[in-house]
Scaffold this motif. Structure first.
Motif, PDB file in Angstrom:
ATOM      1  N   TYR A 155       0.884  -0.998   0.025  1.00 22.00           N
ATOM      2  CA  TYR A 155      -0.076   0.089  -0.147  1.00 22.00           C
ATOM      3  C   TYR A 155       0.873   1.145   0.148  1.00 22.00           C
ATOM      4  CZ  TYR A 155      -3.871  -3.022   1.371  1.00 22.00           C
ATOM      5  OH  TYR A 155      -4.907  -3.862   1.234  1.00 22.00           O
ATOM      6  N   HIS A 156       0.311   2.330  -0.512  1.00 16.14           N
ATOM      7  CA  HIS A 156       1.139   3.527  -0.513  1.00 16.14           C
ATOM      8  C   HIS A 156       0.395   4.677  -1.100  1.00 16.14           C
ATOM      9  CE1 HIS A 156       1.006   2.497  -5.120  1.00 16.14           C
ATOM     10  NE2 HIS A 156       1.148   3.948  -5.058  1.00 16.14           N
ATOM     11  N   ASP A 157       0.768   5.647  -0.656  1.00 13.53           N
ATOM     12  CA  ASP A 157      -0.119   7.289  -1.041  1.00 13.53           C
ATOM     13  C   ASP A 157       0.127   7.463  -2.479  1.00 13.53           C
ATOM     14  OD1 ASP A 157      -0.856   6.956   1.675  1.00 13.53           O
ATOM     15  OD2 ASP A 157       0.397   8.645   2.258  1.00 13.53           O
ATOM     16  N   GLU A 158      -0.857   8.105  -3.169  1.00 12.59           N
ATOM     17  CA  GLU A 158      -0.691   8.351  -4.338  1.00 12.59           C
ATOM     18  C   GLU A 158      -1.314   9.904  -4.475  1.00 12.59           C
ATOM     19  OE1 GLU A 158       0.113   6.962  -8.594  1.00 12.59           O
ATOM     20  OE2 GLU A 158       0.486   6.060  -6.480  1.00 12.59           O
ATOM     21  N   GLY A 159      -0.400  10.839  -5.009  1.00  9.23           N
ATOM     22  CA  GLY A 159      -1.196  12.204  -5.231  1.00  9.23           C
ATOM     23  C   GLY A 159      -1.508  12.440  -6.646  1.00  9.23           C
ATOM     24  N   PHE A 160      -2.621  13.318  -6.780  1.00  6.80           N
ATOM     25  CA  PHE A 160      -3.244  13.693  -8.156  1.00  6.80           C
ATOM     26  C   PHE A 160      -3.465  14.977  -8.414  1.00  6.80           C
ATOM     27  CE2 PHE A 160      -4.776   9.416  -6.492  1.00  6.80           C
ATOM     28  CZ  PHE A 160      -4.635   8.608  -7.513  1.00  6.80           C
ATOM     29  N   TYR A 161      -3.098  15.347  -9.587  1.00  2.56           N
ATOM     30  CA  TYR A 161      -3.319  16.717 -10.017  1.00  2.56           C
ATOM     31  C   TYR A 161      -3.885  16.878 -11.626  1.00  2.56           C
ATOM     32  CZ  TYR A 161      -0.459  18.771  -6.262  1.00  2.56           C
ATOM     33  OH  TYR A 161       0.086  19.109  -5.157  1.00  2.56           O
ATOM     34  N   CYS A 162      -4.408  17.798 -11.770  1.00  8.26           N
ATOM     35  CA  CYS A 162      -4.967  18.166 -13.124  1.00  8.26           C
ATOM     36  C   CYS A 162      -3.921  18.848 -13.665  1.00  8.26           C
ATOM     37  CB  CYS A 162      -6.234  18.944 -12.917  1.00  8.26           C
ATOM     38  SG  CYS A 162      -6.880  19.525 -14.790  1.00  8.26           S
ATOM     39  N   VAL A 176       2.149  20.387 -16.689  1.00 13.88           N
ATOM     40  CA  VAL A 176       2.098  21.636 -16.020  1.00 13.88           C
ATOM     41  C   VAL A 176       0.701  21.542 -15.580  1.00 13.88           C
ATOM     42  CG1 VAL A 176       1.952  24.148 -16.434  1.00 13.88           C
ATOM     43  CG2 VAL A 176       3.516  22.596 -17.666  1.00 13.88           C
ATOM     44  N   ILE A 177       0.706  21.965 -14.078  1.00 16.56           N
ATOM     45  CA  ILE A 177      -0.821  22.009 -13.362  1.00 16.56           C
ATOM     46  C   ILE A 177      -1.511  23.199 -13.933  1.00 16.56           C
ATOM     47  CG2 ILE A 177      -1.795  22.193 -11.190  1.00 16.56           C
ATOM     48  CD1 ILE A 177       1.234  21.124 -10.010  1.00 16.56           C
ATOM     49  N   VAL A 178      -2.783  22.782 -14.133  1.00 17.17           N
ATOM     50  CA  VAL A 178      -3.978  23.712 -14.425  1.00 17.17           C
ATOM     51  C   VAL A 178      -4.826  23.690 -13.306  1.00 17.17           C
ATOM     52  CG1 VAL A 178      -3.387  23.649 -16.885  1.00 17.17           C
ATOM     53  CG2 VAL A 178      -4.996  21.865 -15.731  1.00 17.17           C
ATOM     54  N   ASP A 179      -5.732  24.591 -13.459  1.00 19.46           N
ATOM     55  CA  ASP A 179      -6.942  24.631 -12.403  1.00 19.46           C
ATOM     56  C   ASP A 179      -7.813  23.458 -12.555  1.00 19.46           C
ATOM     57  OD1 ASP A 179     -10.106  25.386 -11.875  1.00 19.46           O
ATOM     58  OD2 ASP A 179      -8.712  26.829 -11.015  1.00 19.46           O
ATOM     59  N   GLU A 180      -8.346  22.708 -11.484  1.00 18.28           N
ATOM     60  CA  GLU A 180      -8.724  21.553 -11.475  1.00 18.28           C
ATOM     61  C   GLU A 180     -10.129  21.660 -12.404  1.00 18.28           C
ATOM     62  OE1 GLU A 180      -9.127  23.879  -7.655  1.00 18.28           O
ATOM     63  OE2 GLU A 180      -7.806  22.044  -7.665  1.00 18.28           O
ATOM     64  N   ASP A 181     -10.581  22.875 -12.523  1.00 19.61           N
ATOM     65  CA  ASP A 181     -11.888  22.704 -13.312  1.00 19.61           C
ATOM     66  C   ASP A 181     -11.766  22.188 -14.584  1.00 19.61           C
ATOM     67  OD1 ASP A 181     -13.650  23.795 -11.237  1.00 19.61           O
ATOM     68  OD2 ASP A 181     -13.128  25.923 -11.667  1.00 19.61           O
ATOM     69  N   TYR A 182     -10.519  22.557 -15.278  1.00 16.53           N
ATOM     70  CA  TYR A 182     -10.068  21.893 -16.616  1.00 16.53           C
ATOM     71  C   TYR A 182     -10.423  20.135 -16.521  1.00 16.53           C
ATOM     72  CZ  TYR A 182      -8.360  26.221 -17.897  1.00 16.53           C
ATOM     73  OH  TYR A 182      -8.340  27.518 -18.155  1.00 16.53           O
ATOM     74  N   CYS A 183     -10.407  19.847 -15.696  1.00 16.07           N
ATOM     75  CA  CYS A 183     -10.275  18.091 -15.391  1.00 16.07           C
ATOM     76  C   CYS A 183     -11.861  17.683 -14.684  1.00 16.07           C
ATOM     77  CB  CYS A 183      -9.208  17.399 -14.640  1.00 16.07           C
ATOM     78  SG  CYS A 183      -7.775  17.834 -15.267  1.00 16.07           S
ATOM     79  N   ASP A 184     -12.740  18.877 -14.816  1.00 14.86           N
ATOM     80  CA  ASP A 184     -14.073  18.558 -14.176  1.00 14.86           C
ATOM     81  C   ASP A 184     -14.979  18.091 -15.216  1.00 14.86           C
ATOM     82  OD1 ASP A 184     -16.507  18.121 -12.864  1.00 14.86           O
ATOM     83  OD2 ASP A 184     -16.290  20.352 -11.980  1.00 14.86           O
ATOM     84  N   PHE A 219      -6.119  17.914 -21.459  1.00 11.89           N
ATOM     85  CA  PHE A 219      -5.986  17.726 -19.868  1.00 11.89           C
ATOM     86  C   PHE A 219      -6.176  16.371 -19.305  1.00 11.89           C
ATOM     87  CE2 PHE A 219      -7.442  21.934 -21.378  1.00 11.89           C
ATOM     88  CZ  PHE A 219      -6.504  22.587 -21.001  1.00 11.89           C
ATOM     89  N   PHE A 220      -5.404  16.289 -18.326  1.00  8.72           N
ATOM     90  CA  PHE A 220      -5.313  14.677 -17.725  1.00  8.72           C
ATOM     91  C   PHE A 220      -5.118  14.819 -16.337  1.00  8.72           C
ATOM     92  CE2 PHE A 220      -3.185  15.081 -21.851  1.00  8.72           C
ATOM     93  CZ  PHE A 220      -3.727  13.958 -22.586  1.00  8.72           C
ATOM     94  N   PRO A 234     -16.007   8.443 -10.051  1.00 13.74           N
ATOM     95  CA  PRO A 234     -15.978   8.546 -11.415  1.00 13.74           C
ATOM     96  C   PRO A 234     -16.055   9.554 -12.341  1.00 13.74           C
ATOM     97  CG  PRO A 234     -17.957   7.404 -10.396  1.00 13.74           C
ATOM     98  CD  PRO A 234     -17.080   7.838  -9.193  1.00 13.74           C
ATOM     99  N   SER A 235     -16.411  10.476 -11.884  1.00  9.40           N
ATOM    100  CA  SER A 235     -16.488  11.684 -12.549  1.00  9.40           C
ATOM    101  C   SER A 235     -16.644  13.036 -11.596  1.00  9.40           C
ATOM    102  CB  SER A 235     -18.110  11.922 -13.347  1.00  9.40           C
ATOM    103  OG  SER A 235     -19.291  11.771 -12.400  1.00  9.40           O
ATOM    104  N   GLY A 236     -16.630  14.130 -12.207  1.00 12.24           N
ATOM    105  CA  GLY A 236     -16.456  15.347 -11.358  1.00 12.24           C
ATOM    106  C   GLY A 236     -15.017  15.864 -11.346  1.00 12.24           C
ATOM    107  N   ARG A 237     -15.234  16.852 -10.286  1.00  8.02           N
ATOM    108  CA  ARG A 237     -13.959  17.623  -9.899  1.00  8.02           C
ATOM    109  C   ARG A 237     -13.049  16.875  -8.829  1.00  8.02           C
ATOM    110  NH1 ARG A 237     -13.736  23.891  -7.676  1.00  8.02           N
ATOM    111  NH2 ARG A 237     -11.786  23.943  -7.406  1.00  8.02           N
TER     112      ARG A 237
END
Length: 134
Positions: free
Chosen positions: A29-36, A42-50, A62-63, A102-105
């Motif tokens: 088990y490990h921790d996993e960090g997530f970014y849009c 290059v990090i963008v506002d998370e709204d771009y991945c909503d 966007f990913f 499964p969806s959303g911000r």
């Protein structure tokens, strides 16, 4: 002690040792960090991945990037550290496999604990893009 009970005790100890070894098979088990972020990490506002935003996000560029090496707190506009993987923000199966909705911000810097065997660096198998950040 009879020889039968000694044999059973020895067998039990061998099985217990084998079971402990099987539990340590690399699926830690490990921790996993997530970014849009964009395709370059290059990090963008998370709204771009909503994908619930305006009927489906902001397009295919966007990913959701992830890595066990990512921590919370990287600001928008900064480049994520090397070693991460990405998947399309609208990929419901990939999101679910990491315990994300499964969806959303998804807020930038989200850290999921107890992710099993996903490996935060390199590519993510299946239909997901696995280009490395950095």
């Amino acid at each position: 002690m009879s020889s039968r009970s000694v044999a059973l005790s020895s067998t039990f100890l061998l099985l217990a040792a084998g079971g402990a070894a099987a539990c340590d098979s690399g699926n830690d088990y490990h921790d996993e960090g997530f970014y849009c972020a964009d395709e370059n990490g290059v990090i963008v506002d998370e709204d771009y991945c909503d994908d619930d935003n305006n009927g489906g996000g902001f397009g295919p560029g966007f990913f959701i990037w992830h890595s066990s090496g990512y921590r919370s707190g990287y600001p928008v506009g900064s480049k994520l550290p090397a070693g991460g993987s990405k998947f399309a923000y609208s990929d419901k199966a990939a999101r679910s496999s990491f315990g994300l909705p499964p969806s959303g911000r998804i807020s930038n810097g989200t850290v999921k604990t107890s992710v099993v065997g996903k490996g935060g660096s390199g590519s993510h198998s299946g239909s997901h893009s696995g280009k490395s950040g950095g």
